[in-house]
Design a protein around this motif. Structure first.
Motif, short mmCIF file in Angstrom:
data_model
loop_
_atom_site.label_atom_id
_atom_site.label_comp_id
_atom_site.label_asym_id
_atom_site.label_seq_id
_atom_site.Cartn_x
_atom_site.Cartn_y
_atom_site.Cartn_z
N LEU A 1 -32.31 44.13 15.49
CA LEU A 1 -32.88 45.03 14.73
C LEU A 1 -32.24 46.08 14.24
O LEU A 1 -32.23 46.47 13.29
CB LEU A 1 -34.03 45.45 15.45
CG LEU A 1 -35.14 46.51 15.28
CD1 LEU A 1 -35.88 45.65 14.00
CD2 LEU A 1 -36.19 46.60 16.27
N GLU B 1 -49.27 36.55 16.90
CA GLU B 1 -48.54 36.01 18.12
C GLU B 1 -48.44 34.51 18.12
O GLU B 1 -49.56 33.94 17.74
CB GLU B 1 -49.16 36.55 19.33
CG GLU B 1 -48.94 38.07 19.83
CD GLU B 1 -49.65 38.32 20.90
OE1 GLU B 1 -50.42 39.37 20.85
OE2 GLU B 1 -49.36 37.97 22.07
N ILE C 1 -35.84 41.45 17.90
CA ILE C 1 -35.76 42.40 19.20
C ILE C 1 -35.13 41.81 20.43
O ILE C 1 -35.44 40.62 20.83
CB ILE C 1 -37.09 42.87 19.45
CG1 ILE C 1 -37.88 43.49 18.36
CG2 ILE C 1 -37.25 43.56 20.91
CD1 ILE C 1 -39.43 43.81 18.39
N PRO C 2 -34.09 42.28 20.81
CA PRO C 2 -33.37 41.49 22.16
C PRO C 2 -34.36 41.36 23.25
O PRO C 2 -35.00 42.22 23.74
CB PRO C 2 -32.40 42.55 22.41
CG PRO C 2 -32.16 43.42 21.17
CD PRO C 2 -33.61 43.36 20.62
N MET C 3 -34.63 40.08 23.69
CA MET C 3 -35.52 39.75 24.58
C MET C 3 -34.69 38.94 25.68
O MET C 3 -33.68 38.30 25.49
CB MET C 3 -36.43 38.71 24.10
CG MET C 3 -37.34 39.35 22.94
SD MET C 3 -38.72 40.32 23.40
CE MET C 3 -39.65 38.75 24.31
N SER C 4 -35.52 38.97 26.94
CA SER C 4 -35.07 38.42 28.24
C SER C 4 -35.25 36.78 27.91
O SER C 4 -36.27 36.57 27.09
CB SER C 4 -35.69 38.69 29.36
OG SER C 4 -35.73 40.14 29.51
N GLY D 1 -36.22 33.27 28.16
CA GLY D 1 -37.20 32.23 28.99
C GLY D 1 -38.71 33.06 28.78
O GLY D 1 -39.63 32.77 29.67
N THR D 2 -38.85 34.16 28.34
CA THR D 2 -40.26 34.89 28.34
C THR D 2 -40.83 34.80 26.95
O THR D 2 -40.21 34.17 26.08
CB THR D 2 -39.87 36.35 28.86
OG1 THR D 2 -39.30 37.00 27.65
CG2 THR D 2 -39.33 36.45 30.10
N ASP D 3 -42.16 35.07 27.14
CA ASP D 3 -43.01 35.00 25.92
C ASP D 3 -42.34 36.29 24.84
O ASP D 3 -41.92 37.33 25.28
CB ASP D 3 -44.28 35.41 26.33
CG ASP D 3 -44.78 34.50 27.13
OD1 ASP D 3 -44.77 34.96 28.40
OD2 ASP D 3 -45.00 33.18 27.06
N SER D 4 -42.72 35.91 23.54
CA SER D 4 -42.63 37.17 22.52
C SER D 4 -43.56 38.25 22.84
O SER D 4 -44.35 37.99 23.82
CB SER D 4 -42.86 36.69 21.32
OG SER D 4 -44.33 36.34 21.29
N LEU D 5 -43.14 39.46 22.92
CA LEU D 5 -43.84 40.38 23.04
C LEU D 5 -45.39 40.32 22.10
O LEU D 5 -45.44 39.77 21.16
CB LEU D 5 -43.25 41.60 22.66
CG LEU D 5 -41.76 42.03 23.33
CD1 LEU D 5 -40.95 43.21 22.75
CD2 LEU D 5 -42.31 42.58 24.84
N ASN D 6 -46.36 41.13 22.53
CA ASN D 6 -47.61 41.36 21.65
C ASN D 6 -47.03 41.80 20.35
O ASN D 6 -46.24 42.62 20.42
CB ASN D 6 -48.22 42.25 22.37
CG ASN D 6 -49.42 42.89 21.62
OD1 ASN D 6 -49.31 43.90 20.82
ND2 ASN D 6 -50.72 42.18 21.74
N THR E 1 -46.72 45.66 19.94
CA THR E 1 -45.86 46.11 20.63
C THR E 1 -44.37 46.00 19.70
O THR E 1 -43.68 46.91 19.91
CB THR E 1 -45.57 45.39 22.02
OG1 THR E 1 -46.84 45.69 22.61
CG2 THR E 1 -44.68 46.03 22.82
N ALA F 1 -44.01 48.49 17.22
CA ALA F 1 -43.88 49.52 17.55
C ALA F 1 -42.43 49.74 17.79
O ALA F 1 -41.59 50.85 17.51
CB ALA F 1 -44.72 50.08 18.80
N ILE F 2 -41.73 48.73 18.55
CA ILE F 2 -40.49 48.91 18.68
C ILE F 2 -39.49 49.07 17.29
O ILE F 2 -38.58 49.74 17.25
CB ILE F 2 -39.83 47.56 19.50
CG1 ILE F 2 -40.53 48.05 20.95
CG2 ILE F 2 -38.47 47.42 19.59
CD1 ILE F 2 -40.12 46.84 21.84
#
Lengths: 301, 301
Positions: free
Chosen positions: B233, B256, B274-277, B279-284, B287, B290-291
């Motif tokens: 981003l 989503e 958005i840099p994400m961990s 194996g996790t879901d995308s953020l809401n 949210t 907002a980022i």
């Protein structure tokens, strides 16, 4: 049951499951009591077992395929499932996990399930676990470099969202200070997408004095506040001595409205604000936390 | 009404109000029809007035003191209020606004209000406005430098949260592409803390071709995506030619789950993640938005 509806409802049980599939046709069957009256204020099975006073069953309920999968992968070992046939098949690969040997999967129609849980549950499957012994703060912090610390966050959906955001944005643990709601309530677990079962958490018994364990472990404690005089978030995450990002950071967040108490802010190293437009409300607490987590990710931590 | 409960319920009307206070004791009183059956799927007064087909009243409902205050300050001019005596007094300064001359404030007990709206409304006051003519995209963009563009966001709470985050983080306008829910539904207005009434918004009729109006007006269009191959981003908001932040930016966000359509992503200038961990879901979606808004604020724009 041999009527045509049941025949249509139920496919053959998938092969090789670790769980034992048991058909439930009577909503009053005692074997599904751990799933009964999920919305009941005083009887729901996921009421915590309080020391003295009112005693709940202290169970944890996972709702839906994704959250049930995460419960299976977590330290919350499910001891029973309740679900419709379709979800049994969707979960079949997960239900071959050897850790589930002999665990009952109670298969029921959507109507029987609704009469057990007290409402129509459109996710179609539930898993239930006993609460394992709570982690202590030192356990939760083992290996952690980014931590969220909550004070006065008593809204289950906000706590669930914070767990989801923590998992998505690389936060290693969540600590609970005074005045927070139960993170293992079904709605919280659901909103967290199951991450409340996976991200380690612990309660800080002595609040806010117990924050010292973070300081003793090398964490910079950062209180989020809308105060315009506080440094911006990005600044607070940098070590001024080196110009590099802090190695370990714990973000303190308070409830919407009151925010953090003065005592909690005083017990932390620094305050930091998210730059906001003038004259607007503070952000939702889970959104503010997500921005703080993002700022940390952004700095490459 | 002269019974003792009413005497206790109602203090003298504050002086100097622009509104006209009218006591309502009969829940069937036709004068409060614009507040009737708020939860009814097919009769609620804030159903849009559709061109042809099913016709709603097309009203906008503000719920609670704060949102009613924001409605008074917005281009949505309230033509009536319904509230308990306590809220009348809390709003008295706002109800002296000359724009409200002659507007009725229907004062009722909590019980009568509950029977009108169909449930117990613990915020205790409602305001209602007719929908003014929708803004067109050019109006909404006038003076804007940061814009959110939504595609397929059909959850009212998410839309409300996006408006709240937009207001808090300096976003000037919201545009709606295909497949979004009505931003003027009561729940959306409430979750937005009233900012759905204050942040200019418009629908993009030709989707995604209509994005060209952003390009023609000098906006960099940035599609948010979890794709790991997309630039981060922060990078996408910088003009590589100058190294400075882009002057005008529009963030595209999708629902989503499915996220943005390929067509929408192709119609935008760049993608950003958005840099994400792992194996996790995308953020809401709210949210994630907002980022993105925060990243823009952070760059000093």
């Amino acid at each position: 049951m041999t009527d045509s509806e049941s025949v249509l409802d139920r496919q053959p049980v998938p092969t090789g499951l670790s769980v034992t599939v048991i058909d439930i046709d009577d909503p009053d069957d005692l074997r599904v009591d751990d799933f009964r009256d999920l919305n009941s204020v005083d009887r729901r099975p996921d009421l915590p077992a309080l020391p003295g006073g009112r005693v709940g069953k202290g169970l944890v309920i996972a709702e839906g395929v994704l959250v049930a999968q995460r419960m299976i992968a977590s330290r919350f070992a499910p001891h029973a499932f309740l679900g419709v046939d379709k979800r049994l098949h969707e979960l079949s690969a997960d239900l071959r996990d050897p850790s589930l040997a002999g665990v009952p999967f109670y298969r029921a129609s959507a109507d029987v399930m609704a009469r057990v849980v007290g409402f129509h549950l459109n996710r179609g499957v539930l898993a239930v676990a006993r609460r394992p012994q709570a982690l202590d703060v030192a356990d939760a912090l083992a290996g952690a470099r980014t931590v969220a610390v909550l004070e006065g966050v008593n809204d289950h959906e906000n706590i669930g969202s914070i767990f989801r955001n923590a998992a998505g944005l690389g936060v290693d643990a969540v600590l609970f200070g005074a005045g927070c709601a139960d993170p293992l309530y079904r709605r919280c677990v659901r909103v967290s997408m199951g991450h409340a079962l996976l991200v380690p958490f612990a309660g800080v018994a002595d609040w806010p004095g117990g924050l010292d364990i973070l300081h003793d472990n090398g964490f910079q404690t950062v209180s989020l506040t809308p105060e315009p005089s506080s440094p911006a978030l990005a600044e607070a995450l940098i070590d001024p001595a080196t110009g590099a990002p802090r190695d370990k950071v714990a973000f303190l967040v308070g409830a919407e409205g009151p925010g953090l108490t003065r005592a909690a802010m005083r017990a932390s190293h620094v305050r930091a604000r998210i730059p906001m437009s003038r004259g607007t409300d503070s952000l939702n607490v889970a959104t503010a936390a997500a921005i703080a987590f993002y700022e940390r990710v952004r700095a490459g931590q």
